[in-house]
Design a protein around this motif. Structure first.
Motif, mmCIF file in Angstrom:
data_model
loop_
_atom_site.group_PDB
_atom_site.id
_atom_site.type_symbol
_atom_site.label_atom_id
_atom_site.label_comp_id
_atom_site.label_asym_id
_atom_site.label_seq_id
_atom_site.Cartn_x
_atom_site.Cartn_y
_atom_site.Cartn_z
ATOM 1 N N ASP A 345 0.821 -1.210 0.000
ATOM 2 C CA ASP A 345 0.000 0.000 0.000
ATOM 3 C C ASP A 345 0.854 1.259 0.000
ATOM 4 O OD1 ASP A 345 -2.274 -1.529 0.013
ATOM 5 O OD2 ASP A 345 -2.571 -1.397 2.190
ATOM 6 N N LYS A 346 1.927 1.246 0.769
ATOM 7 C CA LYS A 346 2.756 2.436 0.940
ATOM 8 C C LYS A 346 3.701 2.691 -0.233
ATOM 9 C CE LYS A 346 1.538 4.190 4.900
ATOM 10 N NZ LYS A 346 1.065 5.602 4.986
ATOM 11 N N THR A 347 4.173 1.635 -0.857
ATOM 12 C CA THR A 347 5.205 1.801 -1.893
ATOM 13 C C THR A 347 4.777 1.320 -3.272
ATOM 14 O OG1 THR A 347 6.213 -0.377 -1.526
ATOM 15 C CG2 THR A 347 6.971 1.453 -0.129
ATOM 16 N N GLY A 348 3.724 0.520 -3.323
ATOM 17 C CA GLY A 348 3.302 -0.057 -4.594
ATOM 18 C C GLY A 348 4.161 -1.239 -5.003
ATOM 19 N N LYS A 349 5.047 -1.661 -4.095
ATOM 20 C CA LYS A 349 5.946 -2.776 -4.395
ATOM 21 C C LYS A 349 5.906 -3.805 -3.269
ATOM 22 C CE LYS A 349 9.297 0.033 -6.994
ATOM 23 N NZ LYS A 349 10.716 0.480 -7.059
ATOM 24 N N SER A 350 6.225 -5.048 -3.653
ATOM 25 C CA SER A 350 6.354 -6.093 -2.639
ATOM 26 C C SER A 350 7.725 -5.969 -1.977
ATOM 27 C CB SER A 350 6.235 -7.477 -3.292
ATOM 28 O OG SER A 350 7.352 -7.704 -4.158
ATOM 29 N N PHE A 351 7.940 -6.717 -0.919
ATOM 30 C CA PHE A 351 9.225 -6.690 -0.215
ATOM 31 C C PHE A 351 10.372 -7.069 -1.155
ATOM 32 C CE2 PHE A 351 12.333 -9.082 2.524
ATOM 33 C CZ PHE A 351 12.875 -7.957 3.138
ATOM 34 N N GLN A 352 10.175 -8.165 -1.918
ATOM 35 C CA GLN A 352 11.219 -8.602 -2.848
ATOM 36 C C GLN A 352 11.520 -7.534 -3.892
ATOM 37 O OE1 GLN A 352 8.687 -10.446 -1.769
ATOM 38 N NE2 GLN A 352 9.126 -12.649 -1.817
ATOM 39 N N GLU A 353 10.468 -6.864 -4.379
ATOM 40 C CA GLU A 353 10.661 -5.816 -5.396
ATOM 41 C C GLU A 353 11.427 -4.629 -4.820
ATOM 42 O OE1 GLU A 353 6.687 -6.632 -8.156
ATOM 43 O OE2 GLU A 353 6.582 -5.267 -6.441
ATOM 44 N N LEU A 354 11.170 -4.310 -3.557
ATOM 45 C CA LEU A 354 11.900 -3.216 -2.905
ATOM 46 C C LEU A 354 13.379 -3.574 -2.764
ATOM 47 C CD1 LEU A 354 9.334 -2.227 -0.141
ATOM 48 C CD2 LEU A 354 10.122 -0.758 -2.008
ATOM 49 N N MET A 355 13.649 -4.824 -2.402
ATOM 50 C CA MET A 355 15.032 -5.274 -2.268
ATOM 51 C C MET A 355 15.752 -5.211 -3.610
ATOM 52 S SD MET A 355 15.763 -6.173 0.929
ATOM 53 C CE MET A 355 14.959 -4.610 1.268
ATOM 54 N N GLU A 356 15.064 -5.661 -4.652
ATOM 55 C CA GLU A 356 15.666 -5.686 -5.985
ATOM 56 C C GLU A 356 15.906 -4.285 -6.537
ATOM 57 O OE1 GLU A 356 12.955 -8.034 -8.236
ATOM 58 O OE2 GLU A 356 13.490 -9.918 -7.243
ATOM 59 N N SER A 357 15.099 -3.315 -6.077
ATOM 60 C CA SER A 357 15.242 -1.949 -6.575
ATOM 61 C C SER A 357 16.307 -1.161 -5.824
ATOM 62 C CB SER A 357 13.901 -1.207 -6.486
ATOM 63 O OG SER A 357 13.510 -1.051 -5.130
ATOM 64 N N GLY A 358 16.944 -1.799 -4.833
ATOM 65 C CA GLY A 358 18.048 -1.142 -4.126
ATOM 66 C C GLY A 358 17.731 -0.684 -2.720
ATOM 67 N N SER A 359 16.510 -0.881 -2.262
ATOM 68 C CA SER A 359 16.183 -0.514 -0.884
ATOM 69 C C SER A 359 16.903 -1.448 0.081
ATOM 70 C CB SER A 359 14.667 -0.598 -0.650
ATOM 71 O OG SER A 359 13.974 0.314 -1.460
ATOM 72 N N SER A 360 17.226 -0.924 1.253
ATOM 73 C CA SER A 360 17.864 -1.765 2.266
ATOM 74 C C SER A 360 16.803 -2.286 3.228
ATOM 75 C CB SER A 360 18.903 -0.960 3.053
ATOM 76 O OG SER A 360 18.259 0.005 3.876
ATOM 77 N N LEU A 361 17.203 -3.248 4.031
ATOM 78 C CA LEU A 361 16.286 -3.782 5.046
ATOM 79 C C LEU A 361 15.900 -2.678 6.016
ATOM 80 C CD1 LEU A 361 14.864 -6.270 6.184
ATOM 81 C CD2 LEU A 361 16.943 -6.801 7.459
ATOM 82 N N GLY A 362 16.851 -1.800 6.315
ATOM 83 C CA GLY A 362 16.564 -0.671 7.201
ATOM 84 C C GLY A 362 15.519 0.260 6.612
ATOM 85 N N ASP A 363 15.580 0.481 5.290
ATOM 86 C CA ASP A 363 14.578 1.330 4.625
ATOM 87 C C ASP A 363 13.175 0.744 4.791
ATOM 88 O OD1 ASP A 363 16.586 3.004 3.700
ATOM 89 O OD2 ASP A 363 16.800 1.930 1.799
ATOM 90 N N VAL A 364 13.083 -0.573 4.592
ATOM 91 C CA VAL A 364 11.782 -1.240 4.688
ATOM 92 C C VAL A 364 11.235 -1.156 6.107
ATOM 93 C CG1 VAL A 364 10.619 -3.471 4.560
ATOM 94 C CG2 VAL A 364 12.225 -2.803 2.772
ATOM 95 N N LEU A 365 12.098 -1.414 7.090
ATOM 96 C CA LEU A 365 11.644 -1.352 8.482
ATOM 97 C C LEU A 365 11.257 0.077 8.864
ATOM 98 C CD1 LEU A 365 14.197 -3.764 10.197
ATOM 99 C CD2 LEU A 365 11.855 -4.232 9.505
ATOM 100 N N GLY A 366 11.916 1.066 8.223
ATOM 101 C CA GLY A 366 11.558 2.459 8.466
ATOM 102 C C GLY A 366 10.151 2.761 7.981
ATOM 103 N N ILE A 367 9.776 2.175 6.843
ATOM 104 C CA ILE A 367 8.419 2.355 6.301
ATOM 105 C C ILE A 367 7.387 1.779 7.274
ATOM 106 C CG2 ILE A 367 6.847 1.657 4.451
ATOM 107 C CD1 ILE A 367 9.346 1.619 2.586
#
Length: 375
Positions: A345-367
């Motif tokens: 809902d927040k990013t329009g991407k799944s967790f795997q897609e966020l990882m593949e696009s260069g986001s870090s685990l810290g970025d995801v937990l921040g969201i």
């Protein structure tokens, strides 16, 4: 517990027992092992090159490490339970709580000392074995010139022949899978012997590790250098060389890394040990359970080791950290879960897609954290 730490209960192997009962069993086992170790140390002062006594000490230290880890895990469970009760407003006997904290610190230091001592014993054993081989070979040469040899020398020669035979067997095992178009068996044998002399580890053990490295996918030409890195990692990380080799091959195969990256991987593991409260030995026994999950979701090794650093530094045992991260990755990775849905809902991407696009685990937990503050 009620109002006292003495009343805490913990779970071991699926069975619930009291903290005092669990510690009592650990203390009894520890006391018995310490008594045996004292007797072995006394005997070694009289005969420091006795292979059987050094081997006994190695086994006793391994058992002492295992017992101390069990005790430490039990106490950390109790501390976590006490912390949770205090958060809920339950009064905890502070004197008993402080005693528990002191005992945890003491046991952690004791565990480190046992591991250092085990590392030294392994080096001693390797040196004794190598010296026995060399001495046995000299005796054998002398025996060809002098037909009469004493029974003691004959027995020692027999030991050296057995060790030499073990090496020949291990080398023959390597020859069954080695690609001799890359490295000849003579050159491979020379490299193994050189590494044995440099490291103080028996040549037969190194040959076994070379076999395992090649079996795990390393090229024959890279195998001895790979084992050399594993040996150095084991020494710095209070681990058996076989365990260090196993975690290195597991990581490199999972992440598809080439042999020239082995030093980088070793450095990451040592850094995790130095910054967290864990050892390479502990990581070797636990990381294999989370690496497939992490890799499948695009979580890099640097982020995975950072997770271990953070969790273990906060006092969470390595095995528990593995369980927590596995659960977290699975929760984040499934769009059907609440957390997975929030990310979508927040990013329009799944967790795997966020990882593949260069986001870090810290970025995801921040969201996730921002969402929890908003709601």
């Amino acid at each position: 517990m009620g109002q006292s730490v003495k009343g805490l209960t913990i779970e071991i192997g699926g069975d619930t027992t009291s903290l005092q009962n669990a510690l009592g069993k650990c203390n009894t086992a520890s006391k018995n092992l310490q008594t045996e170790l004292k007797f072995v140390d006394k005997a070694l002062k009289l005969d420091p090159s006795n292979v059987e006594l050094v081997t006994q000490k190695k086994q006793l230290l391994k058992e002492a490490i295992s017992t101390t880890k069990d005790k430490l895990d039990a106490m950390k469970q109790a501390q976590a339970q006490a912390d949770e009760l205090m958060k809920q407003g339950v009064e905890v006997d502070q004197e008993e709580y402080r005693k528990l904290q002191r005992e945890i610190a003491f046991s952690e230091e004791k565990l480190k000392n046992y591991r250092v001592e085990l590392q030294n014993v392994q080096l001693d054993l390797a040196k004794v074995s190598e010296n026995t081989i060399k001495f046995g070979q000299s005796v054998e040469d002398m025996g060809k010139k002098l037909m009469g040899v004493t029974t003691a020398i004959g027995a020692l020669s027999g030991v050296s022949i057995k060790l030499a035979s073990d090496y020949e067997d291990s080398l023959a095992k390597v020859s069954t899978i080695a690609d001799t178009t890359e490295v000849s068996m003579d050159d491979l044998s020379t490299a193994i012997t050189d590494l044995s002399n440099q490291s103080g580890i028996s040549s037969s053990e190194i040959a076994e590790n070379v076999y395992n490295a090649i079996s795990a996918g390393q090229k024959t030409g890279d195998a001895v250098n790979f084992v050399s890195n594993a040996t150095q990692l084991a020494r710095a990380g209070f681990a058996e060389s076989g365990d260090a080799l196993d975690i290195l091959t597991t990581i490199m195969n999972a992440y598809g890394l080439e042999a020239d990256k082995v030093t980088d991987v070793s450095d990451m593991l040592i850094q995790t040990q130095n910054l967290g409260k864990t050892t390479v030995g502990d990581l070797a026994s636990a990381m294999g359970k989370v690496i497939p999950t992490a890799n499948s979701m695009g979580i890099g090794l640097d982020q995975l080791t950072a997770g271990y650093t953070i969790l273990t530094a906060k006092g969470i045992a390595t095995a528990e950290s593995t369980t927590y991260m596995n659960s977290m990755f699975n929760e984040l990775g499934k769009s059907s879960t609440t957390v997975g849905g929030i990310l979508k809902d927040k990013t329009g991407k799944s967790f795997q897609e966020l990882m593949e696009s260069g986001s870090s685990l810290g970025d995801v937990l921040g969201i996730i954290q921002d969402y929890s503050k908003e709601s």
